[in-house]
Design an enzyme around this catalytic site. Structure first.
Site, PDB file in Angstrom:
ATOM      1  NE  ARG A 128      -4.345  -0.854  -0.059  1.00  0.00           N
ATOM      2  CZ  ARG A 128      -4.552  -1.914  -0.852  1.00  0.00           C
ATOM      3  NH1 ARG A 128      -3.577  -2.390  -1.598  1.00  0.00           N
ATOM      4  NH2 ARG A 128      -5.730  -2.496  -0.910  1.00  0.00           N
TER       5      ARG A 128
ATOM      6  CD  GLU B  47      -2.987   3.180  -5.697  1.00  0.00           C
ATOM      7  OE1 GLU B  47      -4.010   2.527  -5.984  1.00  0.00           O
ATOM      8  OE2 GLU B  47      -1.977   2.653  -5.207  1.00  0.00           O
TER       9      GLU B  47
ATOM     10  CG  HIS C 144      -3.126  -0.818  -6.805  1.00  0.00           C
ATOM     11  ND1 HIS C 144      -3.646  -0.072  -5.776  1.00  0.00           N
ATOM     12  CD2 HIS C 144      -3.230  -2.114  -6.406  1.00  0.00           C
ATOM     13  CE1 HIS C 144      -4.054  -0.890  -4.805  1.00  0.00           C
ATOM     14  NE2 HIS C 144      -3.812  -2.137  -5.177  1.00  0.00           N
TER      15      HIS C 144
HETATM   16  C1  MLT Z   1      -6.230  -5.684  -2.589  1.00  0.00           C
HETATM   17  O1  MLT Z   1      -6.314  -4.968  -1.577  1.00  0.00           O
HETATM   18  O2  MLT Z   1      -6.521  -6.883  -2.529  1.00  0.00           O
HETATM   19  C2  MLT Z   1      -5.865  -5.106  -3.904  1.00  0.00           C
HETATM   20  O3  MLT Z   1      -5.147  -3.950  -3.750  1.00  0.00           O
HETATM   21  C3  MLT Z   1      -7.104  -4.988  -4.691  1.00  0.00           C
HETATM   22  C4  MLT Z   1      -7.104  -4.155  -5.916  1.00  0.00           C
HETATM   23  O4  MLT Z   1      -6.312  -4.359  -6.830  1.00  0.00           O
HETATM   24  O5  MLT Z   1      -7.954  -3.263  -6.022  1.00  0.00           O
END
Ligand code: MLT
Length: 305
Positions: A231, A260, A281
């Site tokens: 994150r 983001e 991401h």
């Molecule tokens: C997650 O928290 O599992 C991922 O970041 C999900 C995503 O790609 O939105």
């Protein structure tokens, strides 16, 4: 039951809901905040990924909402307390994409070590250069891994298969769990001092925000590599940029950002930095993972029914 989907979710995984007569499913991608506030009142459940902020303000417009279903692990984009106060259940999909995130961690780390993005661009640009893209091996290097959870554990196993020594900082696990993964549990200070490569695998919360700061960078080895596929904001981005600019950090691979899509100047400078490998991401973005998490949240909605 009316269900709105506001982020890209695998169609295959949503079949369970499509095939259930009791469910009316609306896929509404790219709604502005104002548009979402306007329509959310008509829905009983919302399925999101990290692209939708399910905050107190959105929930205040969600008069008949019963469930927030997060197709992924992280619930940092959901105000769980505000939801709970309104009796809205928050569910996530804690397993389906963890392998995908672990593999992406290795992908960006190896890309960084072997200059894959630059070499790719150079060859596609018609050049045949080899020496500028000389890289580093992982073998016999020390990986400092923060967070030996579902993703971190898989990263540890993969790092071990690359013959790395793995040190772990995780205040919530036992020495035995660390040893079971072929790793050694240490304090954060020791990990920071000893790592050739540092990677974080924690959720983002009050405990982990800015967990790696300028003070930690100062204590690191010269030429350390940094990875964040967890994150944005766990590693302080301004400190990360300063450490790259001073040469303390030789390179970094980031998949996630504190904003983001990024608008912030510091993040833009990080993304543009020549020693950064960056992706938008994509940790959970495999066909397998997206099907898994969509099935998981679809089941949760059917359970609610
Ligand atoms: C997650 O928290 O599992 C991922 O970041 C999900 C995503 O790609 O939105």
């Amino acid at each position: 039951m009316k269900v709105i989907v506001t982020d890209e979710i695998s169609e295959k995984g949503l079949e369970l809901l499509h095939n259930d007569q009791r469910v009316e499913l609306d896929v509404r991608l790219g709604l502005s905040k104002a548009e979402l506030y306007e329509v959310i009142g008509g829905y009983d459940a919302i399925i999101t990924r990290s692209g939708t902020q399910v905050d107190a303000e959105l929930l205040s417009h969600a008069k008949q909402l019963k469930m927030v279903a997060r197709a992924g692990v992280g619930i940092d984009n959901v105000d769980v307390q505000a939801a709970s106060e309104r009796g809205i259940i928050v569910v996530n999909a804690p397993f389906g994409n963890t392998n995908s995130a672990a593999e992406h961690t290795m992908a960006i780390l190896l890309s960084l070590c072997r200059n894959v993005p630059e070499a790719n661009a150079s060859l596609k640009g018609g050049k045949w250069l080899r020496a500028p893209f000389t890289g580093y091996e992982l073998k016999n290097k020390t990986l400092g891994l923060i967070g030996l959870g579902k993703v971190g554990g898989r990263v540890a196993l993969r790092a071990r298969s690359f013959e790395m020594d793995v040190l772990v900082y995780d205040p919530y696990i036992s020495e035995k769990r660390a040893a079971d993964f072929g790793t050694r549990l240490v304090e954060l200070d020791e990990l920071v001092r000893s790592a050739d490569v540092l990677t974080v695998h924690t959720p983002l919360n009050e405990e982990t925000r800015d967990m790696v700061t300028a003070t930690h960078f100062a204590a690191m080895k010269q030429g350390v590599l940094i990875v964040n596929c967890a994150r944005g904001g766990i590693i302080n981005e301004a400190a990360m940029l300063a450490a790259l600019e001073s040469g303390k950090v030789a390179g970094a691979a980031f998949d996630v950002w504190s904003e983001e899509p990024p608008q912030d100047e510091t993040i833009k400078q990080l993304i543009a930095h020549p020693h950064m490998v960056v992706t938008p991401h994509l940790g959970a973005n495999t066909f397998e993972a997206q099907t898994n998490v969509a099935i998981d949240v679809s089941r949760e909605i059917l359970n609610l029914l």
